[in-house]
Write a protein that holds these residues in place. Structure first.
Motif, mmCIF file in Angstrom:
data_model
loop_
_atom_site.group_PDB
_atom_site.id
_atom_site.type_symbol
_atom_site.label_atom_id
_atom_site.label_comp_id
_atom_site.label_asym_id
_atom_site.label_seq_id
_atom_site.Cartn_x
_atom_site.Cartn_y
_atom_site.Cartn_z
ATOM 1 N N ASN A 78 -9.670 -1.994 -14.199
ATOM 2 C CA ASN A 78 -10.107 -0.705 -13.677
ATOM 3 C C ASN A 78 -11.107 -0.886 -12.537
ATOM 4 O O ASN A 78 -11.101 -0.131 -11.559
ATOM 5 N N VAL A 81 -9.236 -1.510 -9.280
ATOM 6 C CA VAL A 81 -8.725 -0.309 -8.620
ATOM 7 C C VAL A 81 -9.869 0.444 -7.939
ATOM 8 O O VAL A 81 -9.734 0.908 -6.800
ATOM 9 N N ARG A 122 -2.236 0.083 -3.767
ATOM 10 C CA ARG A 122 -3.141 0.659 -4.759
ATOM 11 C C ARG A 122 -2.381 1.047 -6.028
ATOM 12 O O ARG A 122 -2.838 0.809 -7.151
ATOM 13 N N LEU A 126 -2.770 -0.288 -9.881
ATOM 14 C CA LEU A 126 -2.896 0.600 -11.035
ATOM 15 C C LEU A 126 -1.833 0.283 -12.081
ATOM 16 O O LEU A 126 -2.112 0.302 -13.286
ATOM 17 N N GLY A 270 -0.230 6.005 -9.834
ATOM 18 C CA GLY A 270 0.420 5.141 -10.790
ATOM 19 C C GLY A 270 1.839 5.514 -11.088
ATOM 20 O O GLY A 270 2.439 4.994 -12.004
#
Length: 277
Positions: A78, A81, A122, A126, A270
């Motif tokens: 996490n 990200v 990105r 995720l 995502g």
């Protein structure tokens, strides 16, 4: 790929590994000394062994003690990200977009494709944060959205050879290859450094052309180069030996949905985003 051919990410990774002896141990500072992409048979000058070299050797011969490609803690994923979001916001902001439009319509369109590729990266991060690493036979499919986004950026430049702003388009096209680090193990950071060197061959020409003459051009170059350069320590920190798969779900539940994306991570991120299988 599933059809027997190589995706863009696979092809770049294969080329990188074929020339790995030329680039192993490069760190971000070394790339600044390269003025053109080194030929495949050229060896880099010898230099003293660095801390990065020692870390790489440790990870290569003692993989059980290394973090990265195989997976990691969910909290670290996490954080990866979140740190990437900060990287995008810092460099690929409204000013970068505005300066792209100032330079020209084709550069603005090409820059938008690059930002779309960054958004796809990105979403891939995720996905990896929420899913376990796919089996080798499925890894190509999991990274296909990333490969397609890179290929789209490259194809745009290739279709405009002879363009009056070809150096701008080439800066972007060569630089987007750096996003292919997600398909490289066990040394993704040197791969990104190598790709940035190729991009800077063209951006350095722009620097010489516009230094002291056009501040918006200079800001555009600084933003693009800054993103690529700052991505290198990001990779080293969060994905040292390869894309870190930290979740327990299936990658198919988190496949990037590029069709929903807008600039700077404003889209679906995502993809499916459902629970892990």
């Amino acid at each position: 790929g599933a059809d027997g051919g190589l995706t863009a990410v696979e092809a770049m990774a294969a080329t990188y590994h074929a020339n790995a002896n030329n680039y192993d141990g490069i760190d971000g500072d070394d790339a600044a000394t390269l003025t053109a992409p080194p030929p495949p048979t050229a060896a880099l000058p010898l230099r003293p062994i660095s801390l990065y070299d020692l870390e790489y050797l440790h990870e290569k011969f003692f993989p059980d003690n290394a973090s990265g490609g195989g997976g990691g803690a969910a909290g670290d994923a996490n954080e990866s990200v979140n740190d990437f979001d900060a990287l995008m916001k810092k460099h690929l902001n409204a000013t970068f977009t505005a300066n792209s439009k100032y330079i020209g319509a084709d550069v603005a369109e090409h820059a938008a494709l690059f930002v779309k590729a960054v958004d796809t990266l990105r979403a891939t991060l995720l996905m990896a944060a929420n899913a376990k690493k796919p089996a080798a036979a499925e890894l190509s499919a999991a990274l296909k959205p990333m490969s397609d986004a890179i290929a789209e950026v490259v194809a745009y430049r290739d279709s405009r050879r002879g363009h009056k702003q070809f150096d701008h388009l080439s800066t972007i096209s060569e630089g987007v290859a750096a996003l292919g680090w997600v398909g490289v193990e066990p040394t993704p950071q040197p791969f990104a450094v190598q790709s940035r060197a190729g991009s800077e061959f063209y951006s350095n020409k722009l620097l010489r052309q516009f230094k002291g003459k056009d501040e918006k051009q200079m800001a555009w170059i600084a933003a693009f180069n800054g993103f690529l350069k700052d991505m290198e320590p990001f990779i080293k920190q969060h994905h040292r030996t390869g894309l870190s798969w930290a979740g327990a779900g299936s990658w198919k539940d988190f496949t990037p949905d590029v069709s929903t994306m807008t600039a700077l991570g404003g889209g679906g991120g995502g993809g499916g985003g459902g629970g892990g299988g």
